[in-house]
Scaffold this motif. Structure first.
Motif, mmCIF file in Angstrom:
data_model
loop_
_atom_site.group_PDB
_atom_site.id
_atom_site.type_symbol
_atom_site.label_atom_id
_atom_site.label_comp_id
_atom_site.label_asym_id
_atom_site.label_seq_id
_atom_site.Cartn_x
_atom_site.Cartn_y
_atom_site.Cartn_z
ATOM 1 N N UNK A 109 0.790 -1.231 0.000
ATOM 2 C CA UNK A 109 0.000 0.000 0.000
ATOM 3 C C UNK A 109 0.820 1.278 0.000
ATOM 4 N N UNK A 110 2.107 1.156 -0.285
ATOM 5 C CA UNK A 110 3.008 2.318 -0.246
ATOM 6 C C UNK A 110 2.919 3.105 -1.548
ATOM 7 N N UNK A 111 2.847 4.414 -1.429
ATOM 8 C CA UNK A 111 2.855 5.317 -2.579
ATOM 9 C C UNK A 111 4.259 5.877 -2.767
ATOM 10 N N UNK A 112 4.620 6.126 -4.025
ATOM 11 C CA UNK A 112 5.866 6.814 -4.350
ATOM 12 C C UNK A 112 5.519 8.230 -4.782
ATOM 13 N N UNK A 113 6.178 9.214 -4.191
ATOM 14 C CA UNK A 113 6.078 10.594 -4.655
ATOM 15 C C UNK A 113 7.363 10.880 -5.424
ATOM 16 N N UNK A 114 7.229 10.995 -6.737
ATOM 17 C CA UNK A 114 8.391 11.224 -7.605
ATOM 18 C C UNK A 114 8.546 12.730 -7.795
ATOM 19 N N UNK A 115 9.644 13.277 -7.266
ATOM 20 C CA UNK A 115 9.876 14.727 -7.270
ATOM 21 C C UNK A 115 11.283 15.000 -7.785
ATOM 22 N N UNK A 116 11.451 15.202 -9.088
ATOM 23 C CA UNK A 116 12.799 15.418 -9.611
ATOM 24 C C UNK A 116 13.439 16.709 -9.107
ATOM 25 N N UNK A 117 14.667 16.584 -8.681
ATOM 26 C CA UNK A 117 15.420 17.758 -8.238
ATOM 27 C C UNK A 117 16.304 18.297 -9.355
ATOM 28 N N UNK A 118 16.263 17.633 -10.508
ATOM 29 C CA UNK A 118 17.058 18.051 -11.664
ATOM 30 C C UNK A 118 16.431 17.475 -12.927
ATOM 31 N N UNK A 119 16.649 18.142 -14.057
ATOM 32 C CA UNK A 119 16.124 17.625 -15.317
ATOM 33 C C UNK A 119 16.807 16.308 -15.653
ATOM 34 N N UNK A 120 18.134 16.320 -15.663
ATOM 35 C CA UNK A 120 18.953 15.135 -15.898
ATOM 36 C C UNK A 120 20.066 15.163 -14.844
ATOM 37 N N UNK A 121 20.669 14.009 -14.529
ATOM 38 C CA UNK A 121 21.703 13.991 -13.504
ATOM 39 C C UNK A 121 22.793 15.038 -13.749
ATOM 40 N N UNK A 122 22.947 15.962 -12.797
ATOM 41 C CA UNK A 122 23.928 17.034 -12.900
ATOM 42 C C UNK A 122 24.000 17.772 -11.569
ATOM 43 N N UNK A 123 25.014 18.621 -11.447
ATOM 44 C CA UNK A 123 25.110 19.464 -10.254
ATOM 45 C C UNK A 123 23.983 20.488 -10.269
ATOM 46 N N UNK A 124 23.509 20.841 -9.082
ATOM 47 C CA UNK A 124 22.441 21.831 -8.956
ATOM 48 C C UNK A 124 23.070 23.195 -8.696
ATOM 49 N N UNK A 125 22.742 24.167 -9.539
ATOM 50 C CA UNK A 125 23.296 25.515 -9.395
ATOM 51 C C UNK A 125 22.420 26.406 -8.521
ATOM 52 N N UNK A 126 21.122 26.208 -8.560
ATOM 53 C CA UNK A 126 20.183 27.034 -7.804
ATOM 54 C C UNK A 126 19.676 26.248 -6.593
ATOM 55 N N UNK A 127 20.184 26.577 -5.411
ATOM 56 C CA UNK A 127 19.843 25.818 -4.206
ATOM 57 C C UNK A 127 18.369 25.927 -3.822
ATOM 58 N N UNK A 128 17.644 26.919 -4.374
ATOM 59 C CA UNK A 128 16.229 27.047 -4.013
ATOM 60 C C UNK A 128 15.397 25.884 -4.552
ATOM 61 N N UNK A 129 15.953 25.099 -5.486
ATOM 62 C CA UNK A 129 15.239 23.924 -5.976
ATOM 63 C C UNK A 129 14.966 22.951 -4.818
ATOM 64 N N UNK A 130 15.843 22.936 -3.825
ATOM 65 C CA UNK A 130 15.655 22.061 -2.655
ATOM 66 C C UNK A 130 14.394 22.471 -1.901
ATOM 67 N N UNK A 131 14.209 23.760 -1.705
ATOM 68 C CA UNK A 131 13.010 24.291 -1.056
ATOM 69 C C UNK A 131 11.761 23.874 -1.835
ATOM 70 N N UNK A 132 11.774 24.104 -3.149
ATOM 71 C CA UNK A 132 10.600 23.807 -3.977
ATOM 72 C C UNK A 132 10.298 22.309 -4.024
ATOM 73 N N UNK A 133 11.316 21.479 -4.106
ATOM 74 C CA UNK A 133 11.108 20.027 -4.094
ATOM 75 C C UNK A 133 10.513 19.570 -2.765
ATOM 76 N N UNK A 134 11.024 20.110 -1.685
ATOM 77 C CA UNK A 134 10.529 19.717 -0.364
ATOM 78 C C UNK A 134 9.059 20.097 -0.205
ATOM 79 N N UNK A 135 8.717 21.337 -0.543
ATOM 80 C CA UNK A 135 7.306 21.764 -0.469
ATOM 81 C C UNK A 135 6.431 20.871 -1.333
ATOM 82 N N UNK A 136 6.847 20.654 -2.563
ATOM 83 C CA UNK A 136 6.056 19.890 -3.520
ATOM 84 C C UNK A 136 5.809 18.460 -3.035
#
Length: 195
Positions: free
Chosen positions: A109-136
Motif C-alpha cells: 500500500x506504499x505510494x511513491x512521490x516522484x519529485x525530480x530535483x534536476x532535469x537530468x543527472x547534474x550538479x544543482x546551481x540554484x539551491x532554491x530547488x531544494x526548497x521547492x522540491x521539499x514543499x512539492x
C-alpha cells in the motif's frame, strides 16, 4: 474538503550520509513530527512501516543511481517503468523539476512521490530547488492521504550541494507549510523571498 495540516504527517528524513544527518538534526531540532535517520534505505524499509516514499530522481524517471537505485531495488524495476510511463503519457515525456507525481508502488500500500530535483543527472546551481522540491513532495504526500513519509536529501549526492544548504532549504519549506499565510500581498512576498 479542507487541506490537511503538515502537523498530521510523520516525516522521516533519511540519509546514509552522516554529515547530512547532523545538518538535519541541527535544523529540525525540537520539531515533533520530523524524525531524522542515518541509515541505508533498504535496511530502513525492512524494519519500519511507512505509507509513502519520496524519490528525488530526474525529470525522465531514470531511477538507477544512488538513492533512487535503492528505491528501485526495494520495489522492483516495474516501479521505474510505471513512473516513466506516467511521464510519457501525462507529461509529454519530461516531468518538470520540483513537481510531484504520486505512483502506487503495488507493495504494502506504499505510494511513491516522484519529485525530480534536476532535469537530468547534474550538479544543482540554484539551491532554491531544494526548497521547492521539499514543499512539492510534502504537499503531494498530504494530498494522497499519507501518514508517514520518507524524504531524502534533495540536492545531495549528484546535486553536489552542501549539507547545510540542503538542510536549511528543507526546513524553510517545512516552516512555510506549517505557517501558510491567510492572505497574499507584496509584504508577505518580500518577507519570504528565497535568496
Amino acid at each position: 474538503m479542507s487541506k490537511r495540516s503538515i502537523n498530521e504527517l510523520d516525516i522521516i528524513l533519511l540519509s546514509n550520509d552522516f554529515d547530512m544527518f547532523i545538518a538535519w538534526k541541527h535544523e529540525f531540532d525540537g520539531v515533533k513530527n520530523v524524525q531524522v535517520v542515518n541509515s541505508d534505505f533498504c535496511w530502513f524499509m525492512s524494519s519500519h512501516k511507512v505509507d509513502c516514499v519520496v524519490s528525488p530522481a530526474n525529470g525522465y524517471g531514470l531511477m538507477d543511481g544512488a538513492y533512487d537505485l535503492a528505491i528501485t531495488q526495494w520495489f522492483g524495476d516495474g516501479l521505474q517503468k510505471k513512473v516513466q510511463r506516467y511521464i510519457i503519457d501525462n507529461l509529454y515525456g519530461e516531468q518538470p523539476v520540483a513537481s510531484s507525481i504520486v505512483i502506487d508502488t503495488e507493495k504494502d500500500g506504499i505510494k511513491l512521490v516522484h519529485t525530480p530535483s534536476m532535469q537530468a543527472p547534474s550538479e544543482i546551481c540554484d539551491h532554491t530547488v531544494v526548497y521547492h522540491c521539499t514543499r512539492s513532495c510534502l504537499m503531494a504526500a498530504l494530498d494522497c492521504g499519507a501518514n508517514r513519509v520518507v524524504v531524502p536529501a534533495f540536492g545531495g549526492c549528484t546535486g553536489g550541494l552542501p549539507v547545510e544548504i540542503i538542510a536549511n532549504n528543507m526546513k524553510k519549506a517545512y516552516d512555510q507549510l506549517k505557517n501558510p499565510p491567510d492572505a497574499l500581498d507584496w509584504e508577505y512576498v518580500r518577507a519570504n523571498r528565497l535568496q
